[in-house]
Design a protein around this motif. Structure first.
Motif, PDB file in Angstrom:
ATOM      1  N   PRO A 114       0.798  -1.226   0.000  1.00 52.87           N
ATOM      2  CA  PRO A 114       0.000   0.000   0.000  1.00 52.87           C
ATOM      3  C   PRO A 114       0.830   1.274   0.000  1.00 52.87           C
ATOM      4  O   PRO A 114       0.328   2.338  -0.382  1.00 52.87           O
ATOM      5  N   GLY A 115       2.073   1.185   0.427  1.00 54.49           N
ATOM      6  CA  GLY A 115       2.920   2.366   0.437  1.00 54.49           C
ATOM      7  C   GLY A 115       3.548   2.671  -0.906  1.00 54.49           C
ATOM      8  O   GLY A 115       4.248   3.675  -1.049  1.00 54.49           O
ATOM      9  N   GLY A 116       3.283   1.845  -1.915  1.00 56.93           N
ATOM     10  CA  GLY A 116       3.920   2.031  -3.212  1.00 56.93           C
ATOM     11  C   GLY A 116       3.125   2.853  -4.198  1.00 56.93           C
ATOM     12  O   GLY A 116       3.418   2.814  -5.392  1.00 56.93           O
ATOM     13  N   VAL A 117       2.113   3.593  -3.721  1.00 52.22           N
ATOM     14  CA  VAL A 117       1.287   4.378  -4.634  1.00 52.22           C
ATOM     15  C   VAL A 117       1.356   5.858  -4.279  1.00 52.22           C
ATOM     16  O   VAL A 117       1.552   6.233  -3.126  1.00 52.22           O
ATOM     17  N   GLN A 118       1.187   6.696  -5.291  1.00 52.74           N
ATOM     18  CA  GLN A 118       1.015   8.125  -5.107  1.00 52.74           C
ATOM     19  C   GLN A 118       0.464   8.694  -6.402  1.00 52.74           C
ATOM     20  O   GLN A 118       0.500   8.046  -7.454  1.00 52.74           O
ATOM     21  N   SER A 119      -0.096   9.891  -6.337  1.00 53.21           N
ATOM     22  CA  SER A 119      -0.494  10.593  -7.551  1.00 53.21           C
ATOM     23  C   SER A 119      -0.067  12.045  -7.422  1.00 53.21           C
ATOM     24  O   SER A 119       0.051  12.577  -6.313  1.00 53.21           O
ATOM     25  N   VAL A 120       0.190  12.678  -8.550  1.00 53.71           N
ATOM     26  CA  VAL A 120       0.683  14.054  -8.581  1.00 53.71           C
ATOM     27  C   VAL A 120      -0.262  14.894  -9.427  1.00 53.71           C
ATOM     28  O   VAL A 120      -0.707  14.470 -10.490  1.00 53.71           O
ATOM     29  N   GLN A 121      -0.595  16.073  -8.945  1.00 54.33           N
ATOM     30  CA  GLN A 121      -1.358  17.019  -9.733  1.00 54.33           C
ATOM     31  C   GLN A 121      -0.687  18.382  -9.648  1.00 54.33           C
ATOM     32  O   GLN A 121       0.048  18.672  -8.704  1.00 54.33           O
ATOM     33  N   VAL A 122      -0.919  19.201 -10.644  1.00 53.69           N
ATOM     34  CA  VAL A 122      -0.372  20.553 -10.701  1.00 53.69           C
ATOM     35  C   VAL A 122      -1.501  21.540 -10.443  1.00 53.69           C
ATOM     36  O   VAL A 122      -2.577  21.424 -11.042  1.00 53.69           O
ATOM     37  N   THR A 123      -1.268  22.490  -9.548  1.00 58.28           N
ATOM     38  CA  THR A 123      -2.284  23.492  -9.225  1.00 58.28           C
ATOM     39  C   THR A 123      -1.780  24.870  -9.609  1.00 58.28           C
ATOM     40  O   THR A 123      -0.654  25.253  -9.271  1.00 58.28           O
ATOM     41  N   VAL A 124      -2.617  25.604 -10.327  1.00 57.72           N
ATOM     42  CA  VAL A 124      -2.274  26.927 -10.830  1.00 57.72           C
ATOM     43  C   VAL A 124      -3.185  27.949 -10.167  1.00 57.72           C
ATOM     44  O   VAL A 124      -4.417  27.813 -10.199  1.00 57.72           O
ATOM     45  N   ASP A 125      -2.598  28.985  -9.543  1.00 58.37           N
ATOM     46  CA  ASP A 125      -3.366  30.101  -9.004  1.00 58.37           C
ATOM     47  C   ASP A 125      -3.587  31.115 -10.120  1.00 58.37           C
ATOM     48  O   ASP A 125      -2.630  31.543 -10.771  1.00 58.37           O
ATOM     49  N   ALA A 126      -4.835  31.504 -10.345  1.00 56.53           N
ATOM     50  CA  ALA A 126      -5.146  32.347 -11.499  1.00 56.53           C
ATOM     51  C   ALA A 126      -6.056  33.504 -11.114  1.00 56.53           C
ATOM     52  O   ALA A 126      -7.007  33.338 -10.343  1.00 56.53           O
ATOM     53  N   LEU A 127      -5.778  34.677 -11.673  1.00 54.41           N
ATOM     54  CA  LEU A 127      -6.652  35.830 -11.518  1.00 54.41           C
ATOM     55  C   LEU A 127      -7.773  35.792 -12.555  1.00 54.41           C
ATOM     56  O   LEU A 127      -8.940  36.034 -12.232  1.00 54.41           O
ATOM     57  N   ALA A 128      -7.421  35.515 -13.801  1.00 55.66           N
ATOM     58  CA  ALA A 128      -8.404  35.389 -14.887  1.00 55.66           C
ATOM     59  C   ALA A 128      -8.504  33.906 -15.231  1.00 55.66           C
ATOM     60  O   ALA A 128      -8.000  33.444 -16.260  1.00 55.66           O
ATOM     61  N   ALA A 129      -9.181  33.148 -14.373  1.00 58.90           N
ATOM     62  CA  ALA A 129      -9.162  31.692 -14.471  1.00 58.90           C
ATOM     63  C   ALA A 129      -9.629  31.158 -15.820  1.00 58.90           C
ATOM     64  O   ALA A 129      -8.969  30.285 -16.390  1.00 58.90           O
ATOM     65  N   PRO A 130     -10.759  31.612 -16.391  1.00 62.24           N
ATOM     66  CA  PRO A 130     -11.196  31.031 -17.664  1.00 62.24           C
ATOM     67  C   PRO A 130     -10.147  31.129 -18.769  1.00 62.24           C
ATOM     68  O   PRO A 130      -9.937  30.180 -19.525  1.00 62.24           O
ATOM     69  N   ALA A 131      -9.467  32.263 -18.851  1.00 60.51           N
ATOM     70  CA  ALA A 131      -8.447  32.435 -19.883  1.00 60.51           C
ATOM     71  C   ALA A 131      -7.239  31.551 -19.613  1.00 60.51           C
ATOM     72  O   ALA A 131      -6.658  30.961 -20.531  1.00 60.51           O
ATOM     73  N   VAL A 132      -6.871  31.430 -18.353  1.00 62.42           N
ATOM     74  CA  VAL A 132      -5.729  30.590 -17.992  1.00 62.42           C
ATOM     75  C   VAL A 132      -6.049  29.120 -18.261  1.00 62.42           C
ATOM     76  O   VAL A 132      -5.227  28.369 -18.807  1.00 62.42           O
ATOM     77  N   VAL A 133      -7.257  28.693 -17.902  1.00 61.85           N
ATOM     78  CA  VAL A 133      -7.665  27.307 -18.149  1.00 61.85           C
ATOM     79  C   VAL A 133      -7.654  27.001 -19.644  1.00 61.85           C
ATOM     80  O   VAL A 133      -7.192  25.942 -20.077  1.00 61.85           O
ATOM     81  N   ALA A 134      -8.165  27.942 -20.448  1.00 62.20           N
ATOM     82  CA  ALA A 134      -8.210  27.732 -21.902  1.00 62.20           C
ATOM     83  C   ALA A 134      -6.810  27.530 -22.473  1.00 62.20           C
ATOM     84  O   ALA A 134      -6.601  26.686 -23.351  1.00 62.20           O
ATOM     85  N   PHE A 135      -5.848  28.305 -21.973  1.00 64.62           N
ATOM     86  CA  PHE A 135      -4.474  28.163 -22.451  1.00 64.62           C
ATOM     87  C   PHE A 135      -3.931  26.771 -22.139  1.00 64.62           C
ATOM     88  O   PHE A 135      -3.400  26.080 -23.015  1.00 64.62           O
ATOM     89  N   TRP A 136      -4.063  26.349 -20.880  1.00 63.30           N
ATOM     90  CA  TRP A 136      -3.503  25.065 -20.493  1.00 63.30           C
ATOM     91  C   TRP A 136      -4.229  23.906 -21.166  1.00 63.30           C
ATOM     92  O   TRP A 136      -3.622  22.886 -21.498  1.00 63.30           O
ATOM     93  N   ARG A 137      -5.516  24.052 -21.402  1.00 62.05           N
ATOM     94  CA  ARG A 137      -6.253  23.001 -22.097  1.00 62.05           C
ATOM     95  C   ARG A 137      -5.727  22.821 -23.515  1.00 62.05           C
ATOM     96  O   ARG A 137      -5.520  21.699 -23.988  1.00 62.05           O
ATOM     97  N   ALA A 138      -5.493  23.951 -24.202  1.00 57.32           N
ATOM     98  CA  ALA A 138      -4.986  23.870 -25.570  1.00 57.32           C
ATOM     99  C   ALA A 138      -3.558  23.332 -25.595  1.00 57.32           C
ATOM    100  O   ALA A 138      -3.200  22.511 -26.444  1.00 57.32           O
ATOM    101  N   LEU A 139      -2.740  23.777 -24.642  1.00 56.51           N
ATOM    102  CA  LEU A 139      -1.335  23.374 -24.622  1.00 56.51           C
ATOM    103  C   LEU A 139      -1.181  21.880 -24.337  1.00 56.51           C
ATOM    104  O   LEU A 139      -0.380  21.187 -24.981  1.00 56.51           O
ATOM    105  N   LEU A 140      -1.960  21.372 -23.386  1.00 56.86           N
ATOM    106  CA  LEU A 140      -1.816  19.987 -22.942  1.00 56.86           C
ATOM    107  C   LEU A 140      -2.668  19.003 -23.735  1.00 56.86           C
ATOM    108  O   LEU A 140      -2.414  17.796 -23.698  1.00 56.86           O
ATOM    109  N   GLY A 141      -3.691  19.501 -24.433  1.00 58.56           N
ATOM    110  CA  GLY A 141      -4.630  18.605 -25.088  1.00 58.56           C
ATOM    111  C   GLY A 141      -5.523  17.898 -24.092  1.00 58.56           C
ATOM    112  O   GLY A 141      -5.957  16.765 -24.325  1.00 58.56           O
ATOM    113  N   TYR A 142      -5.823  18.547 -22.974  1.00 61.46           N
ATOM    114  CA  TYR A 142      -6.617  17.967 -21.902  1.00 61.46           C
ATOM    115  C   TYR A 142      -8.104  18.265 -22.111  1.00 61.46           C
ATOM    116  O   TYR A 142      -8.496  19.084 -22.934  1.00 61.46           O
TER     117      TYR A 142
END
Length: 232
Positions: A114-142
């Motif tokens: 059970p100690g052999g698992v983990q997951s990683v996520q990246v968190t971005v603090d944003a002032l203009a969140a919709p525009a920032v999300v749109a950029f990362w979505r296009a860049l990553l293909g997410y």
């Protein structure tokens, strides 16, 4: 309708929280992380791992559960999470499939770590969140994450999830992008101790035991998260 037909009808999916998953019987091999329940089975060889993957593929209900399976030379990691158009999380189906996978591993003489698992996520603090999300979505293909469309997930279910936190004002002298490391709830203390011993510092434990905020020697922040911490 015959009894056989009734027994083969899929049960309704009950949404469950991480602590409910951990409280269920027969799930000692598994730990809920930031994105689903995970188990790691050391196999000692690629061939032994392949045999476990084959056994998982033949389990009843596996097609509906769509487990994510990572086969490596030293072992097999399995992740379970239910994805629908409206929901991204744990359900009763994940509980039942987790039990079947653990049973398949035991039949092959494999014990989970059970100690052999983990997951990683990246968190971005944003002032203009919709525009920032749109950029990362296009860049990553997410894709947008079901249930929280302001966040992004890899449609191929391989890359780290990206989360976005709305800011009201810029934060001077603080990084705007940080890494969240989700570890098993019973490994969080050891992981934090190791990070502090390596030169880090504790920024706050205000949210413990669910997560802690740490910083490296230059002040870059990271969070250690522990999902589904059992309660008395």
């Amino acid at each position: 309708m015959t009894d056989t037909q009734q027994s083969s009808a899929p049960a309704p999916l009950e949404r469950i929280r991480p602590h409910q998953f951990h409280a269920a019987d027969g799930l000692g091999d598994w730990r809920v992380l930031g994105e689903g329940a995970c188990a790691y089975f050391p196999t000692g060889s690629f061939a032994a791992g392949a045999r476990l993957v084959q056994a998982i593929a033949e389990l009843p209900g596996v097609d509906g559960g769509r487990p994510d399976v990572d086969l490596r030379e030293a072992g097999v990691t399995v992740r379970l999470i239910t994805l629908t158009a409206e929901y991204y999380g744990m359900t009763s189906r994940d509980v039942e499939l987790a039990r079947r996978i653990s049973a398949a591993a035991r039949e092959q003489g494999l014990a989970a770590d059970p100690g052999g698992v983990q997951s990683v996520q990246v968190t971005v603090d944003a002032l203009a969140a919709p525009a920032v999300v749109a950029f990362w979505r296009a860049l990553l293909g997410y894709d947008h994450r079901a249930g929280s469309p302001e966040d992004l997930v890899d449609p191929r279910r391989r890359g780290a999830a990206f989360y976005f936190q709305q800011m009201d004002a810029p934060r001077p002298q603080r990084n705007r992008v940080h890494v969240d490391v989700w570890v098993p709830y019973d490994r969080a203390a050891a992981r934090i101790a190791a990070a502090l011993a390596a030169g880090g510092r504790l920024v706050t434990d205000e949210y413990a035991p669910n997560h802690w905020v740490l910083a490296d020697p230059e002040g870059n922040e990271a969070c250690v998260g522990a999902a589904g911490v059992p309660t008395d």
